[in-house]
Design an enzyme around this catalytic site. Structure first.
Site, PDB file in Angstrom:
ATOM      1  N   CYS A 106       0.898  -1.072  -0.065  1.00 47.76           N
ATOM      2  CA  CYS A 106      -0.188  -0.440   0.020  1.00 47.76           C
ATOM      3  C   CYS A 106       0.781   1.518   0.116  1.00 47.76           C
ATOM      4  O   CYS A 106       2.173   1.348   0.332  1.00 47.76           O
ATOM      5  CB  CYS A 106      -1.020   0.281   0.870  1.00 47.76           C
ATOM      6  SG  CYS A 106      -2.280  -1.500   0.922  1.00 47.76           S
ATOM      7  N   GLY A 131       1.597  -0.227  -4.628  1.00 50.06           N
ATOM      8  CA  GLY A 131       0.414  -0.651  -5.020  1.00 50.06           C
ATOM      9  C   GLY A 131      -0.960  -0.550  -5.921  1.00 50.06           C
ATOM     10  O   GLY A 131      -0.640   0.260  -6.701  1.00 50.06           O
ATOM     11  N   ASN A 185      -1.286   1.421   5.536  1.00 48.55           N
ATOM     12  CA  ASN A 185       0.258   0.603   4.852  1.00 48.55           C
ATOM     13  C   ASN A 185       0.582  -0.075   6.059  1.00 48.55           C
ATOM     14  O   ASN A 185       1.105   0.598   7.303  1.00 48.55           O
ATOM     15  CB  ASN A 185       1.423   1.779   4.705  1.00 48.55           C
ATOM     16  CG  ASN A 185       2.394   0.845   4.014  1.00 48.55           C
ATOM     17  OD1 ASN A 185       3.724   2.054   3.860  1.00 48.55           O
ATOM     18  ND2 ASN A 185       2.420  -0.025   3.189  1.00 48.55           N
ATOM     19  N   GLY A 186       0.878  -1.546   6.061  1.00 47.04           N
ATOM     20  CA  GLY A 186       0.940  -1.933   6.954  1.00 47.04           C
ATOM     21  C   GLY A 186       0.261  -3.527   6.768  1.00 47.04           C
ATOM     22  O   GLY A 186      -0.455  -3.618   6.106  1.00 47.04           O
ATOM     23  N   TYR A 240      14.315  -2.334  -2.517  1.00 49.49           N
ATOM     24  CA  TYR A 240      13.612  -2.529  -3.716  1.00 49.49           C
ATOM     25  C   TYR A 240      12.250  -1.536  -3.569  1.00 49.49           C
ATOM     26  O   TYR A 240      11.703  -0.889  -4.659  1.00 49.49           O
ATOM     27  CB  TYR A 240      12.633  -4.372  -3.663  1.00 49.49           C
ATOM     28  CG  TYR A 240      11.324  -4.630  -4.511  1.00 49.49           C
ATOM     29  CD1 TYR A 240      11.696  -5.163  -5.705  1.00 49.49           C
ATOM     30  CD2 TYR A 240      10.605  -4.500  -3.687  1.00 49.49           C
ATOM     31  CE1 TYR A 240      10.701  -5.052  -6.929  1.00 49.49           C
ATOM     32  CE2 TYR A 240       9.549  -4.776  -4.602  1.00 49.49           C
ATOM     33  CZ  TYR A 240       9.475  -5.271  -6.408  1.00 49.49           C
ATOM     34  OH  TYR A 240       9.120  -5.101  -7.015  1.00 49.49           O
TER      35      TYR A 240
END
Ligand code: SF4
Length: 481
Positions: free
Chosen positions: A12, A39, A113-114, A254
């Site tokens: 996310c 995302g 996010n997470g 990444y």
């Protein structure tokens, strides 16, 4: 920057805008656009002009979900936005965010996010049946929103402050009620969240690249364990837990865009230095250094510079194939590579190639790349990976697959090399990877390489990714790599 097929998947990206006199949905749109790499499954924006919250979300890319007409129907100076990458099996509209809840006086929207690891306990607190909340990101987002909305508190700030200390796991949150924007980061700061200044107000975003695109000036990162509150009086901050930083190091390897900064350090420079260190740790004779587009390009450039071997582009990426709706299924993982990457025969033929990639998860894609390069006439293919072998699953919101699917968990480097049919294979050491970031190692989560999980993983969560099982013996699950 669509994701590389066999790399871990990010789960996310979030933005938040509080800018009186400005159509915040427009800024949120551009912020999300800059975070599209985090995302690609769904996108959504919630807005308020002071009286009520309006949410629009749908499956697809930001540019597919929103157009000028839809943005015009989202008026207001406060906005939060969200882009989502699903974990397998939860590719549903209901899972798109922001999540909206209302109860009593409270009306809130939330983007997350997470991934939490105490969802079961929280769902019981929220009075929901615990089996209604699975381990995926949206379920835990729902339970956070329910806890806040149903807290019985008079205002959102107090409700959020009451709920945040109860959450265990990874969360970078953007939240809003009808008049206030909030941003919160878990006590370990596993996922990034930054704060920026707009001419008319403030912005929150997962990465600094999103601030750049909307003309916001970077102020600082939201600190682990901090809640920031932005309303017509300006910016305030409260702490709900002491900070014990453990940023996901994969952000540097990444996930994050190379033009973003983390801990004030350039992601591009870190990747370049990972490549340089890789060249020093594992030199090999070759004619050409090339990266697997495009997240490994910086590391490949660093490898070439440190080794003195020319850098070139041996694989061409189709820039558009990833910009359509893609279900993250095994079928796509197996078939997708040919559509995404094509070898440049003129560059490859007769050459000894040093191929730099950022990670190997299952090994499917890497094996296909090696085969493609050989078919295109490569004389030798030497793989160099700018992170260590992934041996452990992630429970903090990254889809790194289950433990028994991780090729690094059950094969030695030599065995992986043989399976991928490469001439040689080397991974960057953990120390080398950390040193390349110019950030002290204790500030990172490195659990998928080291098994040192900064937040202990409960057994009922661990089993969901086969964590407690012994890796299968070599030669066991043939065909999985
Ligand atoms: S386990 Fe790995 S992917 Fe997950 S947060 Fe830690 S370093 Fe990142």
């Amino acid at each position: 920057m669509p994701e590389h097929v066999d790399s871990p998947k990010e789960a996310c990206g979030v933005v938040g805008i509080h800018a009186p006199g400005v159509e915040a949905s427009n800024l949120a749109y551009y912020g999300l656009f800059a975070l599209q790499h985090r995302g690609q499954e769904s996108a959504g924006i919630a807005v308020s002009e002071g009286a009520t919250i309006v949410v629009y979300k749908d499956m697809g890319l930001v540019s597919q979900v929103f157009d000028q007409q839809k943005l015009s129907s989202l008026p207001g100076h406060i906005a939060i936005g969200h882009v989502r990458y699903s974990t397998t099996g939860s590719s549903l509209w209901e899972n798109a965010q922001p999540t909206y809840k209302t109860a009593g006086n409270l009306e809130i929207a939330l983007g997350h996010n997470g991934n939490l690891i105490n969802t079961r306990e929280l769902s019981e607190l929220a009075g929901e049946p615990s089996d209604s909340f699975g381990p995926d990101a949206t379920s835990d987002t729902d339970v956070i929103a329910s806890l806040i909305a149903d807290s019985g508190k008079e205002n959102a700030e107090e409700a959020i402050m009451e709920v945040l200390p109860k959450l265990t796991g990874a969360f970078s949150l953007v939240l809003m009620d009808t008049v206030t924007l909030f941003g919160a980061r878990d006590p370990h700061g596993l996922r990034p969240l930054v704060l920026g200044r707009l001419k008319e107000g403030y912005a929150l975003a997962s990465e600094t690249c999103a601030l750049d695109i909307i003309g916001a000036t970077f102020i600082r990162e939201v600190e682990p364990g901090e809640l920031v509150i932005i309303d017509e009086r300006g910016l305030r901050t409260r702490r709900f837990a002491p900070a014990t930083p453990a940023l996901c190091i994969f952000e540097f390897v990444y996930f994050a865009r190379p033009d973003s900064k983390l801990f004030g350090k350039s992601v591009y420079k870190a990747r370049y230095q990972m490549g340089q260190r890789l060249a020093l740790e594992s030199p090999v004779e070759g004619d050409l250094v090339m990266g697997v587009p495009e997240t490994a390009s910086a590391a490949a450039a660093g490898y070439a510079a440190a080794s003195g071997i020319p850098y070139g582009e041996g694989l061409v990426k189709n820039r558009y194939v990833g910009r359509t709706f893609i279900q993250p299924t095994q079928l796509i993982r197996q078939q997708g590579i040919r559509a995404k990457l094509n070898p440049l025969q003129e560059v490859i033929e007769g050459r000894r190639l040093i191929v730099v990639d950022d990670s190997i998860v299952r090994g499917n894609t890497t094996a296909q790349i090696v085969r493609m390069l050989r078919d295109a006439g490569a004389r030798e293919v030497h793989l160099r990976i700018s992170s260590p072998p992934i041996k452990w699953p992630c429970f903090y919101g990254i889809d790194t697959a289950n433990r028994d699917e991780l090729i690094g968990a059950w094969m030695s480097v030599d065995e992986i090399c043989a399976k991928l049919e490469a001439d040689s294979l080397h991974y960057l050491s953990l120390e080398g990877m950390v040193a390349a970031t110019d950030v002290p190692g204790e500030k990172f989560c490195t659990a998928c390489f080291s098994s040192e999980y900064p937040i202990p993983v409960p057994e009922h969560v661990a089993v969901t990714k086969h964590m407690l099982e012994q890796p299968p013996v070599v030669g066991g699950p043939a065909g999985r790599g």
